[in-house]
Design a protein around this motif. Structure first.
Motif, PDB file in Angstrom:
ATOM      1  N   GLY A  37       0.816  -1.207   0.000  1.00  0.00           N
ATOM      2  CA  GLY A  37       0.000   0.000   0.000  1.00  0.00           C
ATOM      3  C   GLY A  37       0.849   1.255   0.000  1.00  0.00           C
ATOM      4  N   LEU A  38       1.966   1.221   0.743  1.00  0.00           N
ATOM      5  CA  LEU A  38       2.894   2.353   0.722  1.00  0.00           C
ATOM      6  C   LEU A  38       3.460   2.564  -0.673  1.00  0.00           C
ATOM      7  N   ARG A 356      -4.017  -0.285  13.664  1.00  0.00           N
ATOM      8  CA  ARG A 356      -5.340   0.101  13.154  1.00  0.00           C
ATOM      9  C   ARG A 356      -5.229   1.156  12.061  1.00  0.00           C
ATOM     10  N   PHE A 357      -4.200   1.989  12.122  1.00  0.00           N
ATOM     11  CA  PHE A 357      -4.001   2.993  11.086  1.00  0.00           C
ATOM     12  C   PHE A 357      -3.551   2.363   9.764  1.00  0.00           C
ATOM     13  N   GLN A 358      -3.064   1.158   9.855  1.00  0.00           N
ATOM     14  CA  GLN A 358      -2.507   0.524   8.666  1.00  0.00           C
ATOM     15  C   GLN A 358      -3.587   0.028   7.710  1.00  0.00           C
ATOM     16  N   LEU A 366      -4.941   0.838  -3.089  1.00  0.00           N
ATOM     17  CA  LEU A 366      -3.519   1.093  -2.933  1.00  0.00           C
ATOM     18  C   LEU A 366      -2.708  -0.181  -3.129  1.00  0.00           C
ATOM     19  N   GLN A 367      -3.266  -1.325  -2.711  1.00  0.00           N
ATOM     20  CA  GLN A 367      -2.581  -2.589  -2.952  1.00  0.00           C
ATOM     21  C   GLN A 367      -2.410  -2.822  -4.452  1.00  0.00           C
ATOM     22  N   GLN A 371       1.203  -2.757  -7.116  1.00  0.00           N
ATOM     23  CA  GLN A 371       1.703  -3.728  -8.085  1.00  0.00           C
ATOM     24  C   GLN A 371       2.394  -3.040  -9.263  1.00  0.00           C
ATOM     25  N   TYR A 372       1.955  -1.826  -9.565  1.00  0.00           N
ATOM     26  CA  TYR A 372       2.449  -1.137 -10.760  1.00  0.00           C
ATOM     27  C   TYR A 372       3.365   0.031 -10.427  1.00  0.00           C
ATOM     28  N   SER A 373       3.821   0.105  -9.179  1.00  0.00           N
ATOM     29  CA  SER A 373       4.581   1.276  -8.739  1.00  0.00           C
ATOM     30  C   SER A 373       5.894   1.440  -9.489  1.00  0.00           C
TER      31      SER A 373
END
Length: 486
Positions: A37-38, A356-358, A366-367, A371-373
């Motif tokens: 996600g990051l 919990r913030f994660q 975002l996941q 993949q395409y970052s």
């Protein structure tokens, strides 16, 4: 080793592995689920910040002028995405985290130090190939645009950053020699005139091998001493006044630390037992402080009270004529890079303390973007400097006249092609974003999968046996595209 799957099999495997990876890590150490996600978030930041640099550079200031009212995206915290400097330190953190996660998992869960070392050996073999092959292909695509005159409009437009970012027009022979030289200089002195956004690739590759070296040295140590070594390295890189040490050195070590603590059960039990305190008080304070410090302007920090206060407190302690430098920003270092790096490290620390913030970073969108970052990182610059520029300035780059000399021999002021109205800029941004993510999807589907198969073939030739996890039904040897820095 089984034969590498076809293109469709590669894509399906990636999706299956992402589902497994997220479910596995949430069952063991919750922070591991947010790394993809990051990546997705940072890839968005890369696109946003380069749009800002190209068409609205004043977003990097605290306000348009010393007397102007700040715009919404020039305010602290809100300015972080368009300013975008946190992207590279985040890439460095993710590199440290990903390089350390699997070897440490083997050491913790299977107590197989030898298997962990072999895993690092294979990973160290794959990483240069999986970075260099796609980077060379992206450079080649930019070279093709250069030889057909695709950057003529970018070379003549009124955006100084776009002109700097675009390769100059050269005769074919000169351009070919420059391209061949660039394939080397990207990895020797971080210079790539066809895609200047690849400036970080060399440093991230070196950083990955620094992580492998530290892991090999510390793998047999007790937990407390491994932590001691990493904390010492973190302090070393922060106090080091060399260029980019805060951007690549410190976040890399933090990534290794987070990978270590994420699999250390006493640490996870401590966080879980104090979840309410950490989630509702400690973590929000740390994250907000990190975003505030990371908001430090690129230029003209004296134009706003908040940025002037940061400058006087941490860059020039006390009065302007007082002692220069502080622990956060040692004298002689790049102040805006220091603030971005400490902002990233504080935000990561806050996320680690509050699982919990994660959840916000573990959402499916975002996941998927994660993949395409890497593909987004490689293709977006060429698209911005060609199609994005053409919509605003036209394809031909005409009419344009090169500045000559005045009667007294001085240089005339160069007149640049002026951009069309805001409607054209808006259309350009929309088309640029759609084309970037479409091209990234195609890149992962065909280019990245081909590079993965080449890497696997070479690995099968050079390494005996199988990887430590190859017998597990859910983990195969095919490298995930999202495991490499964007």
């Amino acid at each position: 080793m089984p034969a590498a799957p076809g293109t469709k099999g590669v894509i399906q495997w990636i999706e299956d592995q992402n589902d497994f990876f997220v479910s596995f890590v949430f069952a063991n150490a919750s922070f591991f689920g947010v790394q993809q996600g990051l990546r997705g978030l940072v890839s968005v930041f890369v696109v946003v910040t380069h749009v800002s640099r190209a068409w609205d550079y004043s977003l990097f200031f605290p306000r348009d002028s010393s007397n102007a009212t700040p715009r919404l995206l020039q305010l602290p915290i809100l300015r972080v995405p368009p300013q975008g400097r946190i992207g590279v330190p985040l890439f460095a953190f993710l590199t440290g985290f990903v390089c350390a996660a699997k070897p440490l998992r083997l050491a913790y869960q299977q107590d197989q130090q030898h298997a962990a070392v072999m895993s690092m050996a294979r990973s160290a073999f794959r990483r240069p190939i999986r970075l260099m092959l796609p980077a060379a292909l992206a450079t080649f695509c930019s070279f093709l645009m250069s030889i057909v005159g695709g950057y003529k409009a970018a070379n003549r437009c009124d955006s100084q950053w776009v002109r700097f970012d675009a390769p100059g027009t050269e005769p074919f022979g000169t351009d070919l020699a420059r391209f061949l030289r660039t394939l080397i200089t990207t990895w020797t002195d971080a210079n790539n005139p066809y895609d200047r956004h690849q400036w970080a690739m060399k440093r991230l590759l070196i950083g990955a091998f620094q992580v492998y070296g530290v892991l090999i040295v510390t793998m047999g140590m007790r937990f407390r001493y491994r932590i001691m070594v990493n904390v010492t390295l973190l302090a070393y890189w922060w106090l080091n006044r060399g260029p980019f040490t805060e951007t690549f050195g410190a976040p890399l070590v933090l990534g290794t630390l987070v990978a270590e603590l994420g699999q250390h059960q006493p640490t996870q039990s401590f966080i879980k037992s104090r979840q309410r305190l950490l989630t509702y008080f400690v973590a929000p304070v740390i994250i907000i402080l990190g975003l505030y410090l990371g908001s430090y302007p690129q230029e003209h920090e004296d134009w706003a009270l908040w940025s002037r206060h940061l400058e006087q407190t941490f860059v020039r302690k006390g009065a302007p004529e007082g002692q220069r430098g502080s622990f956060l920003v040692p004298e002689g270092t790049s102040s805006h890079r220091r603030f971005s790096s400490i902002g990233v490290m504080l935000v990561i620390t806050g996320l680690f303390l509050a699982p919990r913030f994660q959840d916000a970073l573990a959402n499916k969108y975002l996941q998927k973007a994660g993949q395409y970052s890497f593909a987004v990182y490689l293709v977006h610059g060429t698209i911005l400097r060609t199609i994005g520029v053409w919509i605003i300035y036209g394809i031909s780059g005409e009419p344009w006249t090169k500045a000559g000399k005045n009667p007294d021999g001085s240089d005339q002021t160069q007149e640049w092609i002026q951009r069309r109205g805001p409607v054209h800029v808006f259309i350009s941004i929309v088309v640029f974003i759609v084309l970037t993510y479409s091209a990234a999807y195609a890149w992962v589907r065909w280019v990245d999968s081909t590079c993965a198969r080449i890497t696997l073939w070479l690995e099968a030739k050079m390494f005996p046996g199988k990887d430590a996890d190859s017998n597990a039904s859910q983990e195969k040897q095919l490298p995930k595209p999202n495991q490499y820095p964007v």
